[in-house]
Design a protein around this motif. Structure first.
Motif, PDB file in Angstrom:
ATOM      1  N   GLU A 111      43.078  40.665  47.491  1.00 32.54           N
ATOM      2  CA  GLU A 111      41.628  40.616  47.376  1.00 32.54           C
ATOM      3  C   GLU A 111      41.152  42.062  47.442  1.00 32.54           C
ATOM      4  O   GLU A 111      41.721  42.877  48.186  1.00 32.54           O
TER       5      GLU A 111
ATOM      6  N   GLU B 100      42.738  42.780  51.304  1.00 32.17           N
ATOM      7  CA  GLU B 100      43.648  41.767  51.838  1.00 32.17           C
ATOM      8  C   GLU B 100      44.840  41.638  50.907  1.00 32.17           C
ATOM      9  O   GLU B 100      44.706  41.755  49.682  1.00 32.17           O
TER      10      GLU B 100
ATOM     11  N   ASP C  62      31.296  40.575  47.555  1.00 31.95           N
ATOM     12  CA  ASP C  62      32.678  40.373  48.000  1.00 31.95           C
ATOM     13  C   ASP C  62      32.759  39.240  49.015  1.00 31.95           C
ATOM     14  O   ASP C  62      33.664  38.407  48.963  1.00 31.95           O
ATOM     15  N   THR C  63      31.803  39.232  49.944  1.00 32.68           N
ATOM     16  CA  THR C  63      31.784  38.181  50.962  1.00 32.68           C
ATOM     17  C   THR C  63      31.563  36.815  50.331  1.00 32.68           C
ATOM     18  O   THR C  63      32.200  35.825  50.710  1.00 32.68           O
TER      19      THR C  63
ATOM     20  N   GLN D  62      32.465  35.927  47.398  1.00 32.24           N
ATOM     21  CA  GLN D  62      33.668  35.551  46.659  1.00 32.24           C
ATOM     22  C   GLN D  62      34.812  35.156  47.581  1.00 32.24           C
ATOM     23  O   GLN D  62      35.498  34.149  47.354  1.00 32.24           O
ATOM     24  N   THR D  63      35.038  35.954  48.628  1.00 35.50           N
ATOM     25  CA  THR D  63      36.237  35.781  49.441  1.00 35.50           C
ATOM     26  C   THR D  63      35.980  35.210  50.832  1.00 35.50           C
ATOM     27  O   THR D  63      36.903  34.702  51.470  1.00 35.50           O
TER      28      THR D  63
ATOM     29  N   ASN E 181      40.150  27.487  51.374  1.00 34.30           N
ATOM     30  CA  ASN E 181      39.828  28.914  51.406  1.00 34.30           C
ATOM     31  C   ASN E 181      40.308  29.629  50.148  1.00 34.30           C
ATOM     32  O   ASN E 181      40.895  30.700  50.208  1.00 34.30           O
TER      33      ASN E 181
ATOM     34  N   HIS F 222      40.380  31.953  47.053  1.00 27.66           N
ATOM     35  CA  HIS F 222      39.972  33.360  46.970  1.00 27.66           C
ATOM     36  C   HIS F 222      40.246  34.132  48.253  1.00 27.66           C
ATOM     37  O   HIS F 222      39.760  35.250  48.395  1.00 27.66           O
ATOM     38  N   ARG F 223      41.035  33.573  49.165  1.00 26.06           N
ATOM     39  CA  ARG F 223      41.684  34.359  50.194  1.00 26.06           C
ATOM     40  C   ARG F 223      43.144  34.540  49.761  1.00 26.06           C
ATOM     41  O   ARG F 223      43.734  33.671  49.116  1.00 26.06           O
ATOM     42  N   ALA F 224      43.716  35.667  50.117  1.00 20.46           N
ATOM     43  CA  ALA F 224      45.006  36.033  49.541  1.00 20.46           C
ATOM     44  C   ALA F 224      46.111  35.023  49.860  1.00 20.46           C
ATOM     45  O   ALA F 224      46.884  34.645  48.983  1.00 20.46           O
TER      46      ALA F 224
ATOM     47  N   ASP G 297      45.632  31.792  47.882  1.00 16.91           N
ATOM     48  CA  ASP G 297      45.887  31.988  46.460  1.00 16.91           C
ATOM     49  C   ASP G 297      47.371  32.192  46.175  1.00 16.91           C
ATOM     50  O   ASP G 297      47.885  31.737  45.146  1.00 16.91           O
TER      51      ASP G 297
END
Length: 217
Positions: free
Chosen positions: A18, A31, A66-67, A69-70, A162, A164-166, A169
């Motif tokens: 991310e 991230e 960003d917040t 999105q992730t 969750n 779009h958290r690394a 994903d």
């Protein structure tokens, strides 16, 4: 393909970043997650996992976009390891004399982030990629697009809460990769690792020869 000695000798590392996208600068990681896999005795085995938040430089703060999105906030990354520490810790997990391939959805994104951070992760920066998008286009033609959510829907993989958290994903990208490899094996469309790389491979920028000028003096 899954009986090919080169395929069986390879550790596949699914990776996701991310990032923030500051104006005038390349994307900066906030991230990272990585999942190392080996194909053993007809199934996939997890042989390693890594995840870390990364503190971005001052010129690349986490923005409200960003917040959105992730879900990551400036406060969450404020105390995170810097890129040298976060990426260095992952880099040290790559051992000599082991064959690796990175796996990513739209690998150009991850490839660019890694290349731009290569001073912190020189071993990682020299690992080539497999991109799930061209692989999916080859094995599952006719989809309306090849975004990750579309591939998840096609393969009936539930969207993680969750997304779009690394780590999330990476996990679902791995599920897509498993299904693509199964499809390739079942249909015999791809005979070995070399054929897989020919279809879906992406050479790490550090491994691309630099062509000298024609009239260097």
């Amino acid at each position: 393909m899954t009986e090919d000695p080169a395929f069986l000798a390879t550790t596949f590392v699914v990776i996701d970043f991310e990032t923030t996208t500051p104006t005038g600068y390349p994307a900066q990681p906030i991230e990272i997650a990585a999942l190392a896999l080996r194909y053993e005795e007809g199934t996939w085995a997890t042989v390693g996992r890594y995840a870390s938040l990364i503190r971005p430089p001052a010129f690349a703060p986490v923005t409200s976009a960003d917040t959105a999105q992730t879900g990551l906030t400036p406060e969450q990354v404020k105390q995170a390891p810097n890129p040298a520490d976060a990426l260095g810790a992952l880099d040290r997990r790559f051992t000599a004399n082991t064959r690796y391939l990175l796996v990513a959805q739209h690998a150009a994104t991850e490839a660019n982030v890694i290349h731009n951070q290569r001073e912190h992760c020189p071993a990682l920066a020299c690992v080539d990629f497999l991109d799930t998008i061209p692989l999916a286009k080859h094995l599952v033609p006719g989809l309306p697009n090849y975004k990750l959510d579309t591939l998840l829907a096609h393969f009936s993989v539930p969207l993680p809460a969750n997304r779009h958290r690394a780590t999330a994903d990476v996990d679902v990208t791995a599920e897509v990769f498993f299904r693509l490899i199964n499809a390739a094996a079942e249909t015999s469309q791809i005979s070995d690792l070399a054929a897989l790389v020919k279809i879906a491979g992406r050479t790490a920028k550090c491994n691309i020869p630099v062509q000298s000028g024609l009239f260097d003096i």
